[in-house]
Scaffold this motif. Sequence first.
Motif, mmCIF file in Angstrom:
data_model
loop_
_atom_site.group_PDB
_atom_site.id
_atom_site.type_symbol
_atom_site.label_atom_id
_atom_site.label_comp_id
_atom_site.label_asym_id
_atom_site.label_seq_id
_atom_site.Cartn_x
_atom_site.Cartn_y
_atom_site.Cartn_z
ATOM 1 N N HIS A 126 93.978 53.600 93.377
ATOM 2 C CA HIS A 126 93.205 53.136 94.524
ATOM 3 C C HIS A 126 92.221 54.217 94.972
ATOM 4 O O HIS A 126 92.584 55.394 95.102
ATOM 5 C CB HIS A 126 94.134 52.766 95.679
ATOM 6 C CG HIS A 126 94.920 51.510 95.434
ATOM 7 N ND1 HIS A 126 94.371 50.253 95.576
ATOM 8 C CD2 HIS A 126 96.204 51.324 95.031
ATOM 9 C CE1 HIS A 126 95.277 49.342 95.284
ATOM 10 N NE2 HIS A 126 96.404 49.965 94.949
ATOM 11 N N THR A 127 90.977 53.818 95.185
ATOM 12 C CA THR A 127 89.975 54.737 95.711
ATOM 13 C C THR A 127 90.202 54.895 97.203
ATOM 14 O O THR A 127 90.205 53.904 97.939
ATOM 15 C CB THR A 127 88.555 54.200 95.459
ATOM 16 O OG1 THR A 127 88.379 53.962 94.057
ATOM 17 C CG2 THR A 127 87.505 55.194 95.936
ATOM 18 N N PRO A 128 90.407 56.122 97.681
ATOM 19 C CA PRO A 128 90.703 56.294 99.100
ATOM 20 C C PRO A 128 89.500 55.985 99.981
ATOM 21 O O PRO A 128 88.350 56.116 99.549
ATOM 22 C CB PRO A 128 91.092 57.774 99.210
ATOM 23 C CG PRO A 128 90.483 58.422 98.029
ATOM 24 C CD PRO A 128 90.442 57.394 96.944
ATOM 25 N N ASP A 129 89.776 55.546 101.201
ATOM 26 C CA ASP A 129 88.701 55.329 102.168
ATOM 27 C C ASP A 129 87.921 56.635 102.341
ATOM 28 O O ASP A 129 88.503 57.718 102.423
ATOM 29 C CB ASP A 129 89.274 54.896 103.521
ATOM 30 C CG ASP A 129 89.903 53.508 103.461
ATOM 31 O OD1 ASP A 129 89.576 52.750 102.516
ATOM 32 O OD2 ASP A 129 90.722 53.195 104.349
ATOM 33 N N ALA A 136 84.095 58.899 92.622
ATOM 34 C CA ALA A 136 85.394 58.464 92.094
ATOM 35 C C ALA A 136 85.336 58.297 90.584
ATOM 36 O O ALA A 136 86.331 58.544 89.887
ATOM 37 C CB ALA A 136 85.821 57.167 92.761
ATOM 38 N N ALA A 137 84.168 57.925 90.057
ATOM 39 C CA ALA A 137 84.025 57.713 88.622
ATOM 40 C C ALA A 137 84.059 59.007 87.821
ATOM 41 O O ALA A 137 84.083 58.966 86.592
ATOM 42 C CB ALA A 137 82.717 56.973 88.332
ATOM 43 N N THR A 138 84.075 60.150 88.482
ATOM 44 C CA THR A 138 84.109 61.430 87.778
ATOM 45 C C THR A 138 85.495 62.066 87.749
ATOM 46 O O THR A 138 85.676 63.138 87.166
ATOM 47 C CB THR A 138 83.156 62.442 88.451
ATOM 48 O OG1 THR A 138 83.686 62.837 89.730
ATOM 49 C CG2 THR A 138 81.768 61.865 88.637
ATOM 50 N N LEU A 139 86.472 61.428 88.369
ATOM 51 C CA LEU A 139 87.721 62.134 88.665
ATOM 52 C C LEU A 139 88.773 62.108 87.560
ATOM 53 O O LEU A 139 89.508 63.084 87.384
ATOM 54 C CB LEU A 139 88.358 61.559 89.942
ATOM 55 C CG LEU A 139 87.532 61.630 91.223
ATOM 56 C CD1 LEU A 139 88.345 61.061 92.399
ATOM 57 C CD2 LEU A 139 87.103 63.057 91.531
ATOM 58 N N ALA A 140 88.893 61.024 86.816
ATOM 59 C CA ALA A 140 90.101 60.809 86.015
ATOM 60 C C ALA A 140 90.334 61.897 84.975
ATOM 61 O O ALA A 140 91.391 62.549 84.974
ATOM 62 C CB ALA A 140 90.058 59.443 85.356
ATOM 63 N N ILE A 141 89.382 62.120 84.081
ATOM 64 C CA ILE A 141 89.599 63.088 83.004
ATOM 65 C C ILE A 141 89.528 64.522 83.520
ATOM 66 O O ILE A 141 90.452 65.319 83.321
ATOM 67 C CB ILE A 141 88.586 62.881 81.867
ATOM 68 C CG1 ILE A 141 88.795 61.522 81.199
ATOM 69 C CG2 ILE A 141 88.689 64.011 80.841
ATOM 70 C CD1 ILE A 141 90.125 61.368 80.511
ATOM 71 N N GLU A 273 96.055 62.975 94.741
ATOM 72 C CA GLU A 273 95.875 64.096 95.664
ATOM 73 C C GLU A 273 94.442 64.622 95.603
ATOM 74 O O GLU A 273 93.822 64.905 96.632
ATOM 75 C CB GLU A 273 96.851 65.217 95.327
ATOM 76 C CG GLU A 273 96.756 66.413 96.261
ATOM 77 C CD GLU A 273 97.743 67.507 95.926
ATOM 78 O OE1 GLU A 273 97.658 68.586 96.550
ATOM 79 O OE2 GLU A 273 98.594 67.298 95.041
ATOM 80 N N ILE A 274 93.900 64.738 94.387
ATOM 81 C CA ILE A 274 92.522 65.205 94.239
ATOM 82 C C ILE A 274 91.556 64.222 94.889
ATOM 83 O O ILE A 274 90.624 64.618 95.602
ATOM 84 C CB ILE A 274 92.190 65.414 92.753
ATOM 85 C CG1 ILE A 274 92.933 66.642 92.227
ATOM 86 C CG2 ILE A 274 90.685 65.563 92.537
ATOM 87 C CD1 ILE A 274 92.835 66.833 90.728
ATOM 88 N N ALA A 275 91.760 62.934 94.661
ATOM 89 C CA ALA A 275 90.886 61.927 95.266
ATOM 90 C C ALA A 275 90.935 62.015 96.793
ATOM 91 O O ALA A 275 89.910 61.862 97.471
ATOM 92 C CB ALA A 275 91.287 60.531 94.797
ATOM 93 N N GLY A 276 92.125 62.277 97.331
ATOM 94 C CA GLY A 276 92.253 62.430 98.778
ATOM 95 C C GLY A 276 91.515 63.647 99.301
ATOM 96 O O GLY A 276 90.885 63.603 100.366
#
Length: 320
Positions: A126-129, A136-141, A273-276
């Motif tokens: 889930h993309t955080p508010d 967000a599209a840069t985060l996964a890898i 956690e990083i997304a947050g």
Amino acid sequence: MQGQSGPAATSRAVMLDSFGGPEVLDLREVPSPEAGDGQIRVRVTASGLNPMDWIMTADADTAARFGLSLPAGFATDYAGVVDQVGTGVTGFAAGDRVFGGALSRAVADFVVIDVPGHIASGVAHHTPDGGDDRTAATLAIAGSTAAAALAVLDLGPDDTVLVGGAGGGVGVFAVQLARLAGARVIGTGSASSSGFLAGLGAEPVTYGDGLVDRVRALAPGGVTAALDLHGTETVHAARALGVPDGRICTIATQVDGVRPANGAHAAPGALEEIAGLVAAGRLQVPIAASFPVEQVRAAVELQAGRHVRGKVVVELSDAP
């Protein structure tokens, strides 16, 4: 099926029929995928590029190691909005904003993701508010790789860490996460990148001949850990500076005695956690450039040049 969007028999996807460089990438009309049992379909708004995207599609032998065959899609990181939910899925609903990875098929209007899944079948978070889709599209890898590498090093306030390739896609996360852990960070880069690295919280040092002496001058008290994000130069410098192999980590190469990090082994919850942290403004993700999907070849050429400071993003549609 919940949240069925209007009928769309075809949609766009970047595909390749032969392995090679950016010239083999084509934007095509393809049959739109549908979410099956235990799956969600995501309408992709943006896809972030990583070196692994073009490395694993450069030749047949490398592609085979990642389980890819022709025809193939392209890129892994994505962000977007759930628009179909298959039976048996819990935790996701139509309209949810999500980000994640879908191995070599993310530059497309739609991706289908298994729930729960893994990088090959696709994974969604889930993309955080407060977080935007381009970021967000840069985060996964890059985010998961940085988290896995820093878990190997286990940094704290008493550490001084040397980060090689600090201005790259993984480096921007690794530097900031190390600083959040309290460590002092010395980051290698070109002379022209010093301001960029300082902005991330690193003390910049130029790579190349004389690196060990330059690091010693910056940190006469010594370096306690090292992370090599590019090759082996930082590994050799760290050893010369007295850093034990157990506190050296690589991501792009194998060195006897040194533990490599793989984003697939990041701790559960690390990416959330990083997304947050990003959504809260505590971790910045520099976007070096953003291209419309019609210019995907130009985006890959820029990213593959390996001199980009930050992340390169391909945009497919506007976020809602």
